[in-house]
Design a protein around this motif. Structure first.
Motif, PDB file in Angstrom:
ATOM      1  N   PRO A  57       0.818  -1.219   0.000  1.00 45.86           N
ATOM      2  CA  PRO A  57       0.000   0.000   0.000  1.00 45.86           C
ATOM      3  C   PRO A  57       0.851   1.268   0.000  1.00 45.86           C
ATOM      4  CG  PRO A  57      -0.942  -1.599   1.492  1.00 45.86           C
ATOM      5  CD  PRO A  57       0.367  -2.178   1.030  1.00 45.86           C
ATOM      6  N   GLY A  58       0.449   2.211  -0.847  1.00 40.08           N
ATOM      7  CA  GLY A  58       1.169   3.470  -0.955  1.00 40.08           C
ATOM      8  C   GLY A  58       2.421   3.398  -1.797  1.00 40.08           C
ATOM      9  N   ASP A  66      -4.952   3.021   5.324  1.00 45.80           N
ATOM     10  CA  ASP A  66      -5.179   3.743   6.578  1.00 45.80           C
ATOM     11  C   ASP A  66      -4.077   3.466   7.592  1.00 45.80           C
ATOM     12  OD1 ASP A  66      -7.550   4.814   5.614  1.00 45.80           O
ATOM     13  OD2 ASP A  66      -8.763   3.149   6.379  1.00 45.80           O
ATOM     14  N   SER A  67      -3.467   2.279   7.503  1.00 50.45           N
ATOM     15  CA  SER A  67      -2.446   1.892   8.472  1.00 50.45           C
ATOM     16  C   SER A  67      -1.285   1.218   7.762  1.00 50.45           C
ATOM     17  CB  SER A  67      -3.024   0.933   9.515  1.00 50.45           C
ATOM     18  OG  SER A  67      -1.998   0.395  10.332  1.00 50.45           O
ATOM     19  N   TYR A  68      -0.071   1.496   8.268  1.00 47.61           N
ATOM     20  CA  TYR A  68       1.122   0.853   7.730  1.00 47.61           C
ATOM     21  C   TYR A  68       1.845   0.033   8.796  1.00 47.61           C
ATOM     22  CZ  TYR A  68       0.316   3.906   3.761  1.00 47.61           C
ATOM     23  OH  TYR A  68      -0.253   4.538   2.681  1.00 47.61           O
ATOM     24  N   GLU A  69       1.132  -0.297   9.866  1.00 51.07           N
ATOM     25  CA  GLU A  69       1.712  -1.168  10.876  1.00 51.07           C
ATOM     26  C   GLU A  69       2.105  -2.503  10.219  1.00 51.07           C
ATOM     27  OE1 GLU A  69       2.346  -0.350  13.906  1.00 51.07           O
ATOM     28  OE2 GLU A  69       1.139   1.465  14.208  1.00 51.07           O
ATOM     29  N   ARG A 183       4.791  11.719   3.211  1.00 48.19           N
ATOM     30  CA  ARG A 183       4.226  11.337   4.510  1.00 48.19           C
ATOM     31  C   ARG A 183       4.078   9.823   4.597  1.00 48.19           C
ATOM     32  NH1 ARG A 183      -0.707  14.697   6.903  1.00 48.19           N
ATOM     33  NH2 ARG A 183       0.986  16.209   6.780  1.00 48.19           N
ATOM     34  N   THR A 184       3.677   9.191   3.498  1.00 48.86           N
ATOM     35  CA  THR A 184       3.577   7.729   3.490  1.00 48.86           C
ATOM     36  C   THR A 184       4.927   7.097   3.785  1.00 48.86           C
ATOM     37  OG1 THR A 184       1.709   7.682   1.943  1.00 48.86           O
ATOM     38  CG2 THR A 184       3.101   5.710   2.042  1.00 48.86           C
ATOM     39  N   PHE A 185       5.962   7.587   3.113  1.00 46.91           N
ATOM     40  CA  PHE A 185       7.299   7.018   3.282  1.00 46.91           C
ATOM     41  C   PHE A 185       7.782   7.171   4.719  1.00 46.91           C
ATOM     42  CE2 PHE A 185      12.026   7.332   2.479  1.00 46.91           C
ATOM     43  CZ  PHE A 185      12.191   5.975   2.257  1.00 46.91           C
ATOM     44  N   ARG A 186       7.598   8.349   5.278  1.00 47.10           N
ATOM     45  CA  ARG A 186       8.020   8.572   6.664  1.00 47.10           C
ATOM     46  C   ARG A 186       7.256   7.669   7.630  1.00 47.10           C
ATOM     47  NH1 ARG A 186      11.830  11.961   9.075  1.00 47.10           N
ATOM     48  NH2 ARG A 186      10.236  12.731  10.497  1.00 47.10           N
ATOM     49  N   THR A 187       5.966   7.499   7.380  1.00 52.83           N
ATOM     50  CA  THR A 187       5.156   6.647   8.254  1.00 52.83           C
ATOM     51  C   THR A 187       5.598   5.197   8.161  1.00 52.83           C
ATOM     52  OG1 THR A 187       3.263   8.131   7.994  1.00 52.83           O
ATOM     53  CG2 THR A 187       2.808   5.916   8.801  1.00 52.83           C
ATOM     54  N   VAL A 188       5.842   4.723   6.939  1.00 46.57           N
ATOM     55  CA  VAL A 188       6.289   3.341   6.751  1.00 46.57           C
ATOM     56  C   VAL A 188       7.602   3.109   7.487  1.00 46.57           C
ATOM     57  CG1 VAL A 188       7.191   1.727   5.029  1.00 46.57           C
ATOM     58  CG2 VAL A 188       5.062   2.956   4.586  1.00 46.57           C
TER      59      VAL A 188
END
Length: 269
Positions: A57-58, A66-69, A183-188
Motif C-alpha cells: 500500500p502506498g 489507513d495503516s502501515y503497521e 508522509r507515506t514514506f516517513r510513516t512506513v
C-alpha cells in the motif's frame, strides 16, 4: 502455462509471472520501492515458480492505506493469498519487506512454507549512518521540499546510494518510486522501526518452525553486514554473504540472488 498478468487484491497491485501450477513464490519489496525492484531476478525465478510481486500500500500501483503497521500489512497479505488460493508459499522479502514476510509467518504460519530475507536488518542497533542524499530526502526541513522536486536522476541516485556495485535502475522502478508520498514514506519507516524495536527479527524467527534463508551484501551501507550473523541463532536459518554487494542484491547481483533463492526453494521440496 506461463503467464504474465496483474491483478488487484485487497487493494494491492500484484504481478504474476511463470506457470500458474508451479510452486508459488511471493516477493515483497522494501520501503520506498515497488514490485519492479525485483525485475532482474524474475526471469530466472519464473522458470520454476509462480512468482507474485506485490506493490505494498502506498507504493507502486497500490493506493495508500489507513495503516502501515507491519502486522496489519501482513494480515492484509494473508487475506490476499487466501483470495488467490495460494498457500503455503515461499516468501522473499527485501529490506523491510523481510519484516512483513516475518510478520506473515507469525500471523499465518499455515501460509508460509519458507522465508528468504534479503538485506533485512535484524534490529535497530545494526543500522549504519545513512547516505547524505537519503538523509536529506527523509528528514525535515529539507525532506518535504526535495521530495516535491525529485528528478529522475535524483531518484536513481537515491537507489544507487545504497548499492556497492554499478546498477541499471529499471525505468519502471523510477516511475513507481516517484509516486510514493513523503508522509507515506516517513510513516512506513517509523512503523518498520517500531516492529524491530519491539523484538528483533532473529528473536521472532526463533519461535517459528520455518526454514529461513538470509542473504546479505558484505558491503551493505545501510545495515552493518556483520549483523547478518545474528540470524545464526535461528535453528533453521542459513546465512549467505555476497562479496562486494551492497543493500540491493536483486539489482546488484541478480544472478547470484536468483541462484540462492532457487537452491533454497528446491531444497525445501
Amino acid at each position: 502455462m506461463r503467464i504474465h498478468d496483474s491483478t488487484y487484491v485487497q487493494g494491492m497491485h500484484m504481478v504474476h509471472d511463470g506457470p500458474r501450477e508451479a510452486p508459488p513464490l511471493l516477493l515483497i519489496h522494501g520501503s520506498g520501492a515497488s514490485g519492479s525492484s525485483w525485475g532482474p531476478v524474475v526471469p530466472a525465478l519464473a522458470a520454476r515458480h509462480h512468482v507474485v510481486r506485490v506493490d505494498l500500500p502506498g507504493h507502486g500501483h497500490s493506493p495508500p492505506a489507513d495503516s502501515y503497521e507491519v502486522p496489519e500489512q501482513a494480515a492484509r497479505l494473508a487475506v490476499a493469498l487466501d483470495e488467490l488460493g495460494l498457500g503455503p508459499v515461499t516468501v522473499a522479502g527485501h529490506s523491510s519487506g523481510g519484516y512483513i514476510a516475518t510478520a506473515l509467518a507469525e500471523h499465518r504460519p499455515d501460509l508460509v512454507e519458507s522465508l528468504a530475507l534479503i538485506s533485512s536488518g535484524p534490529g535497530p542497533d545494526a543500522l549504519l549512518p545513512q547516505p547524505a542524499l537519503l538523509r536529506a530526502l527523509i528528514a525535515p526541513p529539507l525532506g518535504p521540499l526535495l521530495w516535491r522536486v525529485r528528478s529522475d536522476a535524483m531518484l536513481r541516485r537515491g537507489v544507487t546510494a545504497v548499492c556497492n556495485r554499478p546498477v541499471d535502475v529499471p525505468d519502471a522502478l523510477v516511475a513507481e518510486v516517484r509516486g510514493i508520498g513523503y508522509r507515506t514514506f516517513r510513516t512506513v519507516l517509523s512503523r518498520n522501526t517500531a516492529y524491530i524495536a519491539g523484538r528483533s527479527v532473529p528473536e521472532r524467527l526463533s519461535v517459528l518452525d520455518v526454514p529461513v534463508l538470509v542473504i546479505f551484501g558484505a558491503a551493505d551501507p545501510r545495515w552493518n553486514p556483520s549483523s547478518a550473523h545474528l540470524y545464526d541463532a535461528v535453528a533453521k536459518a542459513r546465512v549467505e554473504m555476497l562479496p562486494d554487494v551492497g543493500h540491493f542484491p536483486p539489482l546488484e547481483a541478480p544472478q547470484e540472488t536468483a541462484e540462492l533463492l532457487l537452491g533454497f526453494t528446491a531444497a525445501g521440496r
